[in-house]
Each structure stands twice: as structure tokens, then as C-alpha cells.
Design a protein around this motif. Structure first.
Motif, PDB file in Angstrom:
ATOM      1  N   ASN A 229       0.861  -1.245  -0.168  1.00 20.89           N
ATOM      2  CA  ASN A 229       0.034   0.050  -0.104  1.00 20.89           C
ATOM      3  C   ASN A 229       0.885   1.235   0.152  1.00 20.89           C
ATOM      4  O   ASN A 229       2.172   1.246  -0.033  1.00 20.89           O
ATOM      5  CB  ASN A 229      -0.983   0.056   1.220  1.00 20.89           C
ATOM      6  N   MET A 230       0.180   2.413   0.146  1.00 22.31           N
ATOM      7  CA  MET A 230       0.855   3.544  -0.094  1.00 22.31           C
ATOM      8  C   MET A 230       1.702   3.860   1.032  1.00 22.31           C
ATOM      9  O   MET A 230       2.963   4.252   0.887  1.00 22.31           O
ATOM     10  CB  MET A 230       0.112   4.806  -0.402  1.00 22.31           C
ATOM     11  N   PHE A 231       1.340   3.537   2.157  1.00 23.84           N
ATOM     12  CA  PHE A 231       2.029   3.510   3.472  1.00 23.84           C
ATOM     13  C   PHE A 231       3.343   3.074   3.596  1.00 23.84           C
ATOM     14  O   PHE A 231       4.569   3.423   3.675  1.00 23.84           O
ATOM     15  CB  PHE A 231       1.438   3.175   4.770  1.00 23.84           C
ATOM     16  N   VAL A 232       3.317   1.591   3.035  1.00 26.93           N
ATOM     17  CA  VAL A 232       4.600   0.824   2.984  1.00 26.93           C
ATOM     18  C   VAL A 232       5.708   1.564   1.824  1.00 26.93           C
ATOM     19  O   VAL A 232       6.755   1.680   2.042  1.00 26.93           O
ATOM     20  CB  VAL A 232       4.182  -0.751   2.605  1.00 26.93           C
ATOM     21  N   ALA A 233       5.072   2.013   0.848  1.00 29.61           N
ATOM     22  CA  ALA A 233       5.785   2.506  -0.389  1.00 29.61           C
ATOM     23  C   ALA A 233       6.353   3.531   0.100  1.00 29.61           C
ATOM     24  O   ALA A 233       7.551   3.872  -0.239  1.00 29.61           O
ATOM     25  CB  ALA A 233       4.675   2.573  -1.524  1.00 29.61           C
ATOM     26  N   SER A 234       5.741   4.509   0.941  1.00 31.12           N
ATOM     27  CA  SER A 234       6.517   5.761   1.456  1.00 31.12           C
ATOM     28  C   SER A 234       7.286   5.451   2.581  1.00 31.12           C
ATOM     29  O   SER A 234       8.097   6.335   2.714  1.00 31.12           O
ATOM     30  CB  SER A 234       5.454   6.775   1.814  1.00 31.12           C
ATOM     31  N   PHE A 235       6.860   4.480   3.401  1.00 31.27           N
ATOM     32  CA  PHE A 235       8.247   4.173   4.540  1.00 31.27           C
ATOM     33  C   PHE A 235       9.521   3.646   3.926  1.00 31.27           C
ATOM     34  O   PHE A 235      10.364   4.043   4.730  1.00 31.27           O
ATOM     35  CB  PHE A 235       7.225   3.415   5.540  1.00 31.27           C
ATOM     36  N   ILE A 236       9.213   2.754   3.037  1.00 25.17           N
ATOM     37  CA  ILE A 236      10.519   1.988   2.851  1.00 25.17           C
ATOM     38  C   ILE A 236      10.977   2.766   1.351  1.00 25.17           C
ATOM     39  O   ILE A 236      10.519   2.997   0.623  1.00 25.17           O
ATOM     40  CB  ILE A 236      10.282   0.763   2.423  1.00 25.17           C
ATOM     41  N   GLY A 237      12.248   2.928   1.527  1.00 19.84           N
ATOM     42  CA  GLY A 237      12.998   3.680   0.359  1.00 19.84           C
ATOM     43  C   GLY A 237      13.433   5.315   0.822  1.00 19.84           C
ATOM     44  O   GLY A 237      12.474   5.761   1.517  1.00 19.84           O
ATOM     45  N   SER A 238      14.612   5.425   0.322  1.00 23.11           N
ATOM     46  CA  SER A 238      14.899   6.769   0.638  1.00 23.11           C
ATOM     47  C   SER A 238      15.877   7.268  -0.634  1.00 23.11           C
ATOM     48  O   SER A 238      16.605   6.543  -0.996  1.00 23.11           O
ATOM     49  CB  SER A 238      15.967   6.783   1.674  1.00 23.11           C
ATOM     50  N   PRO A 239      15.514   8.667  -1.049  1.00 28.14           N
ATOM     51  CA  PRO A 239      14.529   9.630  -0.381  1.00 28.14           C
ATOM     52  C   PRO A 239      13.025   8.923  -0.868  1.00 28.14           C
ATOM     53  O   PRO A 239      12.837   7.789  -1.654  1.00 28.14           O
ATOM     54  CB  PRO A 239      14.782  10.761  -1.527  1.00 28.14           C
ATOM     55  N   THR A 240      11.983   9.420  -0.290  1.00 29.07           N
ATOM     56  CA  THR A 240      10.577   8.850  -0.192  1.00 29.07           C
ATOM     57  C   THR A 240      10.165   8.761  -1.688  1.00 29.07           C
ATOM     58  O   THR A 240      10.626   9.779  -2.449  1.00 29.07           O
ATOM     59  CB  THR A 240       9.757   9.755   0.632  1.00 29.07           C
TER      60      THR A 240
END
Lengths: 362, 279
Positions: A229-240
Motif C-alpha cells: 500500500n501507499m504507506f509501505v511504499a512511502s515508508f521504505i526507500g530513501s528518498p521517499t
């Protein structure tokens, strides 16, 4: 073999209060390195503390080694815990800190000495055994805390943000050491952190948590490549990851009539969806009819530069190579690779799975 | 301008402190000096501060008139016993109050605190009856038993135990410690300065305790120093010629406490400032 199993675990401090954790289900297998990751207040520490027996379980069933442990006191669960602030006993020397658990269990003095020395050697603490914790550096303290966990030969380690009090450089070094220890000792480790980098680099499986509910369980590769989901997508990975709200047409995704990416989608797709594109997956192109990115700010990160800008009023970050000279430019032209675009339902934020698979064909 | 103002402010502050410190310490100094004077010097008008020749004989004289060594031993012995028991019992109660979950915990703590508000004299009659039923009147055991519970020590230790980081206790528990081990291996060692202070303050207040022991102890060989001193004072009468002896006896009584303070004044001050309470 199932090492730790959580079945429908719910945690609530007060009947009138919100549930910290609801219907939590997770099986942890032997020798796994499980990382519970999520923002503060997501229930990750609570979960760990329930496994450790430091927090009661409101309902559900916790088993360790196939035995129900709900009401077994912490000391009899066969676990060793490492705390964020090390929790070393300030009045005891390094030797006595490491030996604490063995002494409590009234092991033979000779055995204690042997085991502590062996552990200290493993962690490079041999020369510090007579010191008190206050005379040690942060990294050494953390090693003592690890030593206290290792020395008892338990095969389950529970670690609650053990590296967050260390400076950045030391954190990377200790990260390495913890993984090595894990491999060397063959323990099952449950590790809690809010740092997605730690999760990605250390875990054999990541459990992403938000508001007391599991968002996704998977290998670092899975959660990065196929976020649920979008939460996981935004939480994992840098930069967001970048999110863009787009309109769905028969052959392409558009913002304000401009084509963003070509993607044949079937009719069941909603009219408006959100796409997620990672900053590292955006290509720079020279064609003038490509998408125009207005640059607001550029950050030099060393190997890379992060370019912050917007396309058609929506914010977008692009990661580019550091040799690219963009300081003087005001615009860039970019292209999205349909295979690297994640699709999400606008209302629920859930990944649109079928299309992720379909698009791979394109 | 500002600087001169600040300076005169601090001069005033120091002058104030010096005057009041002198007022506080003067009786003590007067007592010590008087113990080395002759009767005439004590009552001399105009006042003389220092004795012409030091009358060390006053001390041996005082010791001949009453068994002050025995009284002091009784006092020190009961005080030490009381302090040990107070610390042991209070740390157990403080542990329960801070670490265990049970019904009526706050009620228990509040009722312990309320007894602190009661004037001590209000408890004398019931305590006296209890002691007499236990057959402990006129005995050192009675003095010890009737003083083993100290609300002050319980409160002090509870505050200290609350400061122990939760993770320490959790670490100990996950390492296999039960309640007793957590108390003896973690809480007590980590709070040893507070415990030491509690013991020190307890010792001083027990050594100085007068009224209650004077009520329950009747036989002379069980007198505490406070009681003994008072009996000495009333027995020999406050006739002018015994004043040097009375003063010498007082000095003897105070010496152990002064020594304790000189040796451990750092701890006394820490105790008062740490707990935010006056001992």
C-alpha cells in the motif's frame, strides 16, 4: 520450524482506550532475522515487549517453541533482550553486567568466568571487563548489552532499537556486527526499529507496522519492489517515493491531459488513481515533448543529487548522478518507466495488484 | 550601574547569611567553650568568651557523676539496630509501592503518608499500651521495635526507586531475576546513596530522640543518652556549680554526631538537597 508465533494478539491498556495492537498475526521461523519497522506509536515495541513478557497480552495467543507463553514470566521464556539505552547496571563492572543472568541462575563460578570471557572475546571487550559502564563509549556499552544477551546461550534475541543512541558511523558498524553475530550464533532475532535503512539492510523479513496493524510482511526486496500500500511504499526507500494523482485513460495515465506514462489498463480500473514512482526510477531525457520538471531545490548527497521540483503542480523528487550539472538549470525533462510505476487505489491506498503484473508485460 | 547594584545585593546577601549562621551556631560554640570553663567564668559579667585555663577536668568530673558511656552505647546501639531494620523494611515496602501492581496501592501509600501528618504525641498512648502488652516496656528491644517503621525512610526510598529506569528492571527480569533479586541486585545497589542518607538521617534522629524513650525506659542502665542527660540535669539540680559538668556532658553527647557530620557532611547536604526535604 516455527519459533515464535503470534495469533490474533490484541493489546489494550484500558477497556475504554484505543487498541494499541489488534488481531496481530505473525509466525517467526527458526534463525530468521525479523525486523518490525514503523513510525513511533505503531505498536512495534509493544509487540516486542509482549514477546519478552514485559507487557501483558490482552487477548490472543503467543507461543515460543510451540508452547503457549501468554502467562509465563519473562525469566522463563528463554529470551534475551537488548534495550535502546543499553540498560546496563551502572553499579556493576562489565564482567558482572555480562554475568548477571548467569549469576541469578546460580551457575558455577568457573563456568561463569569461562563463558563471560569467551563472550567478551567475541565482542572485543576483553580489555574492558573491569570497567564500569560509565567509562565506556556508546558502542562499547552496546556491545556489553549484546554480551549480556549472548552469554546465556538463549536462541531468541529481542532487540528494541538497539542502535538508535549511537552516532551514524557507529550505527553502520554495529549493524554489521549484529548481523554477523546473528549468522554466527544461529539465533532467531526480532529487531525493532523506526529506521527503514536498518530494516532493509538487516532483515531476512520485514514487518511494516502502522497504527497497531501489520501493513506488509516480506523480504526487503518484496517490500521495496511490491509495496502492499501507499504507506509501505512511502515508508521504505530513501528518498521517499513520489506520489502523483493521475487520470486513467484507455492507454495512458494523465495529469491535466498531459500523458505521464503509457500503460494499457483494463476497464475495471477506477478513473483516478495514485501512482508511486521512486526518485531513483525516473529517467532524464532530452526530448522537449517529455514531462517538464520545474526545479525548486537541489541537494548534494555525495554520490547522488536529489532534485526537488514539481510537475503540473504535483511535487516530485528525482535522484540523479552527482556529475550531472543541474545547478544552473531551471527545468529538466523526465520520463517514467511503466515497469517501475506502482499503482494505488486513491480511496484506500492499496496497491492495485493485477495491474502491477500486467504492466510488467509492457 | 547594574554591576554595583548586583554587588551590593550580594554583599547584603552574605551579611545576612553570616549573621544568621552565627546565630545558629553560637549555642554550640557557647556549649563547647563553657565545657572548658570554671563556674565563675560561665557566669562572669561582662561575658568572657574564652576560658582562662582549659578545664579538661570537667569531662572526667561529668563521667564520674553518671555513666554517660553506657548511655551513649545504649543510644548508638538502638539507633544502629533501628536504622538497619528501617532500611530493610522500608526498601521492601518501597519496592512494593513502586514495582508491584496490587489493589489499593495508592490507598496504602496515602495512608502511610497520613500517619506522617499525625503528631507523634498522638500515637504515644496506643503505642505504649501495645508495647506493654508485648512485655517490651523498659527495654532496649522496646525502643527498637517501636521505631522500626519510618514513613520518612519509606517516602525517601520510594522516590529513589521511582528514579531507577524501567529498562534496568526489565533487563534484570528478562535476565531471570525475581522480585527479591531485582530489589537486592538492582534497586538497592543503584539507590545506595539515598539509602545511606536515609540511614544517616535516621541515625541522627534516633540518637536525638528523647520524649518517647523517656516514657518507656525506667531503669537507669537502659537510659539513652538523651534521657540520661536530662536525668543528670534534673538530679544534680541546676545549681551553679554543676554547670561546667552539664556542659561537658552535653559536649560528649554531641561529639559523635559532630564527627559523623564532619566526616560525611557531603552526604548530609546531598540528602537534604536530593530529597527536597528537610531531614
Amino acid at each position: 520450524m516455527k519459533k515464535i508465533s503470534l495469533k490474533n494478539i490484541t493489546k489494550q491498556y484500558d477497556t475504554n482506550q484505543e487498541k494499541i495492537l489488534e488481531n496481530f498475526n505473525l509466525d517467526i521461523y527458526d534463525k530468521e532475522f525479523i525486523v518490525l519497522v514503523g513510525p513511533s506509536g505503531c505498536g512495534k515495541s509493544t509487540t516486542l515487549r509482549m514477546i519478552a513478557g514485559l507487557e501483558s497480552i490482552t487477548s490472543g495467543e503467543l507461543s515460543i517453541n510451540e508452547q503457549v507463553m501468554n502467562d509465563v514470566p519473562s525469566k522463563d521464556r528463554g529470551i534475551a533482550m537488548v534495550f535502546q539505552n543499553y540498560a546496563l547496571f551502572p553499579h556493576l563492572t562489565v564482567f558482572d553486567n555480562i554475568a548477571f543472568g548467569l549469576k541469578i541462575r546460580k551457575e558455577d563460578k568457573k563456568v561463569i568466568k569461562e563463558r563471560v570471557e569467551e563472550t567478551a572475546a567475541k565482542l572485543g571487550l576483553t580489555n574492558y571487563l573491569k570497567r564500569k559502564p560509565k567509562d565506556l563509549s556508546g558502542g562499547q556499552r552496546q556491545r556489553v548489552a549484546l554480551g549480556r544477551a549472548i552469554v546465556r546461550n538463549t536462541n531468541i534475541f529481542l532487540m528494541d532499537e538497539p542502535l538508535s543512541n549511537l552516532d551514524a558511523k557507529l550505527r553502520i558498524q554495529m549493524r554489521e556486527e549484529i548481523i554477523q553475530l546473528h549468522n554466527q550464533l544461529g539465533t532467531t532475532t526480532v529487531y525493532v526499529t523506526h529506521d527503514q535503512t536498518e530494516a532493509m539492510t538487516m532483515a531476512s523479513r520485514i514487518v511494516v507496522l502502522k497504527d497497531g496493524a501489520i501493513q506488509q510482511v516480506g523480504t526487503p526486496h518484496e517490500v521495496y519492489m511490491h509495496p502492499a500500500n501507499m504507506f509501505v511504499a512511502s515508508f521504505i526507500g530513501s528518498p521517499t517515493i513520489n506520489f502523483l494523482t493521475v487520470k486513467v485513460t484507455s492507454h495512458a495515465l494523465k495529469i491535466d491531459e498531459q500523458k505521464i506514462v503509457e500503460m494499457p489498463l483494463d476497464n475495471s480500473t477506477p478513473n483516478e488513481i495514485i501512482i508511486g514512482v521512486r526518485p531513483e526510477d525516473i529517467e532524464l531525457v532530452s526530448e522537449p515533448d517529455a514531462i517538464k520538471l520545474t526545479i525548486h531545490r537541489v541537494e548534494m548527497m555525495g554520490a547522488d543529487k536529489y532534485v526537488y521540483g514539481e510537475i503540473m503542480g504535483q511535487k516530485l523528487t528525482v535522484r540523479v548522478h552527482n556529475e550531472l550539472d543541474i545547478q544552473s538549470k531551471q527545468h529538466l525533462h523526465i520520463k517514467l518507466n511503466p515497469r517501475k510505476v506502482h499503482l494505488f487505489e486513491k480511496e484506500t491506498g492499496k496497491a492495485i495488484e493485477t495491474f502491477v503484473k500486467d504492466t510488467v508485460v509492457v | 550601574m547594574q554591576q554595583t547594584f548586583n554587588r551590593s545585593k550580594s554583599v547584603f546577601r552574605y551579611a545576612f547569611l553570616i549573621v544568621f549562621s552565627l546565630m545558629m551556631v553560637f549555642p554550640l560554640i557557647w556549649m563547647i567553650l563553657s565545657s572548658l570553663k570554671t563556674t565563675e567564668e560561665i557566669f562572669a559579667v561582662p561575658i568572657t568568651l574564652f576560658p582562662e585555663t582549659l578545664q579538661w577536668g570537667n569531662f572526667s568530673g561529668a563521667l564520674e557523676m553518671a555513666p554517660f558511656w553506657l548511655y551513649m552505647f545504649n543510644s548508638a546501639f538502638t539507633s544502629i539496630c533501628i536504622v538497619i531494620l528501617q532500611v530493610v523494611l522500608s526498601s521492601m515496602i518501597a519496592y512494593a509501592l513502586t514495582q508491584l501492581k496490587f489493589k489499593g496501592k495508592s490507598l496504602l501509600f496515602n495512608s502511610i503518608l497520613i500517619t506522617y501528618m499525625l503528631p507523634a504525641a498522638a500515637t504515644y498512648v496506643p503505642s505504649y499500651i501495645l508495647l506493654s502488652k508485648m512485655g517490651l516496656l523498659d527495654s532496649l528491644t522496646g525502643i527498637v521495635v517501636s521505631n522500626v517503621a519510618s514513613v520518612f525512610t519509606i517516602f525517601l526510598l520510594r522516590q529513589a526507586f521511582m528514579q531507577v529506569p524501567k529498562e534496568m528492571i526489565e533487563a534484570a527480569r528478562s535476565e531471570g531475576a525475581n522480585d527479591f533479586a531485582v530489589l537486592t541486585k538492582v534497586m538497592i545497589p543503584m539507590c545506595k546513596s539515598t539509602i545511606f542518607i536515609a540511614g544517616l538521617i535516621g541515625f541522627v534522629s534516633m540518637y536525638n530522640n528523647y520524649l518517647w524513650p523517656s516514657l518507656i525506659v525506667k531503669s537507669e542502665d537502659k537510659y539513652l543518652i538523651t534521657v540520661g542527660l536530662n536525668r543528670f540535669f534534673t538530679n544534680v539540680g541546676s545549681f551553679a556549680d554543676t554547670w561546667p559538668f552539664i556542659m561537658a556532658a552535653n559536649v560528649l553527647t554531641v561529639v559523635p554526631l559532630l564527627l559523623l557530620f564532619v566526616l560525611l557532611n557531603k552526604w548530609f547536604i546531598k540528602g537534604i538537597s536530593d530529597s527536597g526535604l528537610k531531614g
